[in-house]
Design a protein around this motif. Structure first.
Motif, PDB file in Angstrom:
ATOM      1  N   PRO A  52       0.826  -1.212   0.000  1.00  0.00           N
ATOM      2  CA  PRO A  52       0.000   0.000   0.000  1.00  0.00           C
ATOM      3  C   PRO A  52       0.858   1.259   0.000  1.00  0.00           C
ATOM      4  CG  PRO A  52      -0.211  -1.225   2.060  1.00  0.00           C
ATOM      5  CD  PRO A  52       0.828  -1.910   1.257  1.00  0.00           C
ATOM      6  N   PRO A  53       0.434   2.299  -0.751  1.00  0.00           N
ATOM      7  CA  PRO A  53       1.251   3.507  -0.854  1.00  0.00           C
ATOM      8  C   PRO A  53       1.314   4.326   0.434  1.00  0.00           C
ATOM      9  CG  PRO A  53      -0.831   3.763  -2.015  1.00  0.00           C
ATOM     10  CD  PRO A  53      -0.767   2.353  -1.563  1.00  0.00           C
ATOM     11  N   HIS A  54       0.304   4.246   1.292  1.00  0.00           N
ATOM     12  CA  HIS A  54       0.265   5.137   2.464  1.00  0.00           C
ATOM     13  C   HIS A  54       0.905   4.544   3.709  1.00  0.00           C
ATOM     14  CE1 HIS A  54      -2.193   7.797   0.231  1.00  0.00           C
ATOM     15  NE2 HIS A  54      -3.140   6.897   0.074  1.00  0.00           N
ATOM     16  N   LYS A  55       1.197   3.254   3.680  1.00  0.00           N
ATOM     17  CA  LYS A  55       1.713   2.620   4.902  1.00  0.00           C
ATOM     18  C   LYS A  55       3.141   3.056   5.163  1.00  0.00           C
ATOM     19  CE  LYS A  55      -1.402  -0.072   6.650  1.00  0.00           C
ATOM     20  NZ  LYS A  55      -1.743  -0.434   7.957  1.00  0.00           N
ATOM     21  N   ASP A 119     -10.509   4.911  10.690  1.00  0.00           N
ATOM     22  CA  ASP A 119      -9.361   5.788  10.443  1.00  0.00           C
ATOM     23  C   ASP A 119      -9.015   5.858   8.958  1.00  0.00           C
ATOM     24  OD1 ASP A 119      -9.074   6.402  13.109  1.00  0.00           O
ATOM     25  OD2 ASP A 119      -7.853   4.614  13.478  1.00  0.00           O
ATOM     26  N   ALA A 120      -9.121   4.720   8.300  1.00  0.00           N
ATOM     27  CA  ALA A 120      -8.800   4.686   6.871  1.00  0.00           C
ATOM     28  C   ALA A 120      -9.828   5.489   6.076  1.00  0.00           C
ATOM     29  CB  ALA A 120      -8.760   3.247   6.386  1.00  0.00           C
ATOM     30  N   ILE A 121     -11.096   5.402   6.486  1.00  0.00           N
ATOM     31  CA  ILE A 121     -12.152   6.147   5.803  1.00  0.00           C
ATOM     32  C   ILE A 121     -11.859   7.649   5.844  1.00  0.00           C
ATOM     33  CG2 ILE A 121     -14.522   6.961   6.261  1.00  0.00           C
ATOM     34  CD1 ILE A 121     -14.695   4.606   4.609  1.00  0.00           C
ATOM     35  N   ASN A 122     -11.317   8.092   6.968  1.00  0.00           N
ATOM     36  CA  ASN A 122     -10.964   9.496   7.137  1.00  0.00           C
ATOM     37  C   ASN A 122     -10.006  10.004   6.055  1.00  0.00           C
ATOM     38  OD1 ASN A 122     -11.612  11.524   8.916  1.00  0.00           O
ATOM     39  ND2 ASN A 122     -10.967  10.309  10.672  1.00  0.00           N
ATOM     40  N   GLU A 123      -9.206   9.089   5.545  1.00  0.00           N
ATOM     41  CA  GLU A 123      -8.176   9.493   4.578  1.00  0.00           C
ATOM     42  C   GLU A 123      -8.594   9.228   3.141  1.00  0.00           C
ATOM     43  OE1 GLU A 123      -4.736   7.317   5.777  1.00  0.00           O
ATOM     44  OE2 GLU A 123      -4.804   8.217   7.775  1.00  0.00           O
ATOM     45  N   ILE A 124      -9.879   8.959   2.963  1.00  0.00           N
ATOM     46  CA  ILE A 124     -10.297   8.447   1.658  1.00  0.00           C
ATOM     47  C   ILE A 124     -10.003   9.411   0.494  1.00  0.00           C
ATOM     48  CG2 ILE A 124     -12.715   9.250   1.653  1.00  0.00           C
ATOM     49  CD1 ILE A 124     -13.280   6.232   0.780  1.00  0.00           C
ATOM     50  N   LEU A 125     -10.002  10.717   0.817  1.00  0.00           N
ATOM     51  CA  LEU A 125      -9.759  11.687  -0.264  1.00  0.00           C
ATOM     52  C   LEU A 125      -8.353  11.572  -0.848  1.00  0.00           C
ATOM     53  CD1 LEU A 125     -11.646  14.887   0.923  1.00  0.00           C
ATOM     54  CD2 LEU A 125     -12.195  13.414  -1.015  1.00  0.00           C
ATOM     55  N   THR A 126      -7.460  10.931  -0.106  1.00  0.00           N
ATOM     56  CA  THR A 126      -6.092  10.781  -0.627  1.00  0.00           C
ATOM     57  C   THR A 126      -5.943   9.514  -1.473  1.00  0.00           C
ATOM     58  OG1 THR A 126      -5.305   9.477   1.263  1.00  0.00           O
ATOM     59  CG2 THR A 126      -5.174  11.867   1.486  1.00  0.00           C
ATOM     60  N   TRP A 127      -7.008   8.739  -1.581  1.00  0.00           N
ATOM     61  CA  TRP A 127      -6.910   7.485  -2.328  1.00  0.00           C
ATOM     62  C   TRP A 127      -6.907   7.752  -3.829  1.00  0.00           C
ATOM     63  CZ3 TRP A 127     -10.195   3.026   0.234  1.00  0.00           C
ATOM     64  CH2 TRP A 127      -9.840   2.936   1.584  1.00  0.00           C
ATOM     65  N   LYS A 128      -6.307   6.813  -4.566  1.00  0.00           N
ATOM     66  CA  LYS A 128      -6.236   6.970  -6.023  1.00  0.00           C
ATOM     67  C   LYS A 128      -7.637   6.850  -6.644  1.00  0.00           C
ATOM     68  CE  LYS A 128      -4.252   4.521  -9.953  1.00  0.00           C
ATOM     69  NZ  LYS A 128      -3.636   3.255 -10.331  1.00  0.00           N
ATOM     70  N   VAL A 130     -10.459   8.436  -6.332  1.00  0.00           N
ATOM     71  CA  VAL A 130     -11.485   8.254  -5.308  1.00  0.00           C
ATOM     72  C   VAL A 130     -12.905   8.406  -5.874  1.00  0.00           C
ATOM     73  CG1 VAL A 130     -11.243  10.642  -4.485  1.00  0.00           C
ATOM     74  CG2 VAL A 130     -12.242   8.942  -2.987  1.00  0.00           C
ATOM     75  N   GLY A 131     -13.087   9.336  -6.820  1.00  0.00           N
ATOM     76  CA  GLY A 131     -14.418   9.560  -7.405  1.00  0.00           C
ATOM     77  C   GLY A 131     -14.949   8.301  -8.057  1.00  0.00           C
ATOM     78  N   GLU A 132     -14.090   7.668  -8.840  1.00  0.00           N
ATOM     79  CA  GLU A 132     -14.479   6.459  -9.546  1.00  0.00           C
ATOM     80  C   GLU A 132     -14.761   5.323  -8.547  1.00  0.00           C
ATOM     81  OE1 GLU A 132     -11.719   5.966 -12.698  1.00  0.00           O
ATOM     82  OE2 GLU A 132     -12.424   3.901 -13.056  1.00  0.00           O
ATOM     83  N   LEU A 133     -13.896   5.258  -7.553  1.00  0.00           N
ATOM     84  CA  LEU A 133     -14.037   4.209  -6.536  1.00  0.00           C
ATOM     85  C   LEU A 133     -15.392   4.316  -5.833  1.00  0.00           C
ATOM     86  CD1 LEU A 133     -12.516   1.929  -5.052  1.00  0.00           C
ATOM     87  CD2 LEU A 133     -11.666   3.650  -3.466  1.00  0.00           C
TER      88      LEU A 133
END
Ligand SMILES: [Fe+2]
Ligand SMILES: [Fe+2]
Length: 410
Positions: A52-55, A119-128, A130-133
């Protein structure tokens, strides 16, 4: 590769349970089963993460171990399956890629739910992507009881302003169990029974996961057991990180790895006491505190730590004791071990990123004095910004390194 995901075509609802599962435990299993039952899910796919990129860069047990433990843990639930989809995909792992791969093997009508921690949901905007996901996948945030759901929901409003998001919250009491705590217990030889399935416990013991043969010495176990009692799980993990980094540095710089390991383990042994306990223990062990330390009591933990290391952890080596004593302030003419602990504390793999950490990391293995100089300067600048009084030992240390290495360092 197992063909476990081929029968998804007939499913109306599937859920993806992602995680490092390092190791998988009852918290994960209860969360997945609760979501399955509550939402009428037909299949829950456990997908051990790839890269994972954020770990942070904590080393994750070999992918196969994590995969096999997950298989063992889920084998007796007919609704659970394990997928290698992320482990086998090269490169960094992004959730969008995983969900898109699943979409291809499901029918068009299949609804996909992604289960994740709050906690992960909180960071969802940083996910690749995200709109499509959010368009192709529903989200289920599992929280432990007492989690501040209101502030999380307020955060989510920002996401929902820009995207259509289908989000469900589910509270799961067993989420208080954590993989970090289980790894810490293994190191300290404290039981992990009843935190995870017996099969996973036996697997960990059989393959001696989470503990190296070097860490197996009775004196080290004695220290780790005591630390496990007095430190928070987070601090214990930091301690392990510092000890490991100190061992690596000791190997490179040719000093005793055992001393480095012990000093790394014990450097913060007094850090989780409150102010009152700290003052009481300082007076009990005759640790003298100057005015600056009394006003900034967090500085006391290194001086008290050295005293506790001697009296309670039975360390007699003065080099180790000094490395603990000066790990926060530093001092002029530090010994090699002192420099190694000072630096290991700042660069261990669990440390959250801060600007400058990469420079210190790089220099630590090339020119340790330069690393100490950069680290001292950064720490002093940081504390000045916070309006803290800089301890004279730190100022003397900075002057020393500036004067002695100026030409060589700059
Ligand atoms: Fe410390
Ligand atoms: Fe520390």
């Amino acid at each position: 590769m197992r063909d476990e995901i081929l029968d998804l075509k007939d499913c109306g609802k599937i859920a993806v349970m992602g995680g490092t599962f390092d190791p998988i435990h009852y918290g994960h299993l209860v969360a997945a089963e609760t979501v399955r039952h509550r939402l009428g899910i037909e299949k829950v796919l456990f997908i051990p993460t790839g890269r994972p990129p954020h770990k942070n860069n904590r080393s994750v047990e070999h992918d196969e171990h994590r995969y096999l433990m997950t298989v063992l843990a889920t084998a007796n639930n007919p609704y659970f399956n394990v997928s290698r989809i992320e482990i086998d995909r090269p490169g960094l792992t992004y959730t969008i890629d995983t969900i898109q791969s699943l979409k291809k093997i499901c029918s068009d009508e299949t609804e996909i739910f992604f289960i994740t921690g709050a906690d992960a949901i909180n960071e969802i905007l940083t996910w690749k992507k995200v709109g499509e996901l959010l368009k192709i996948c529903n989200f289920v945030a599992v929280t432990r009881p007492g989690y501040d759901k209101i502030s999380l929901m307020n955060n989510m409003k920002n996401v929902q302003k820009n995207y259509e998001m289908n989000l469900t919250f589910i509270e799961v009491p067993a989420l208080a169990i954590s993989s970090t705590d289980i790894r810490n217990r293994v190191i300290a030889e404290i039981p992990i029974k009843y935190l995870l399935p017996d099969e996973v416990e036996q697997y960990i013991m059989k393959f001696e996961l989470y503990k190296t043969p070097f860490e197996n010495k009775p004196f080290f176990t004695f220290i780790n057991q005591k630390l496990h009692i007095v430190l928070t799980p987070k601090r214990f993990a930091h301690t392990q990180g510092v000890a490991g980094e100190a061992v690596n540095l000791a190997k490179v710089w040719g000093i005793s790895v055992e001393k480095a390991y012990i000093a790394g383990l014990l450097h913060d042994c007094a850090k989780d006491f409150n102010e009152e306990e700290t003052l009481r223990l300082c007076s009990e062990y005759d640790v003298e505190l100057d005015e600056i330390i009394k006003r900034q009591i967090y500085l006391a933990h290194s001086f008290l730590g050295a005293a506790l290391a001697e009296k309670e952890y039975l360390v007699t080596d003065s080099e180790i004791l000094n490395a603990i004593k000066y790990h926060t302030t530093g001092r002029a003419q530090m010994s090699f071990l002192e420099k190694i602990i000072y630096i290991a504390d700042m660069i261990e793999p669990n440390r959250p990123f801060y600007s400058g950490i990469d420079d210190i990391r790089k220099e630590a293995y090339k020119n340790i004095d330069k690393a100490v100089y950069i680290a001292l300067k950064q720490t002093i600048d940081f504390n000045t910004e916070k309006n803290r009084t800089i301890h004279p030992l730190s100022i003397l240390a900075l002057n020393y390194y500036e004067n002695h290495f100026k030409e060589e360092l700059l």
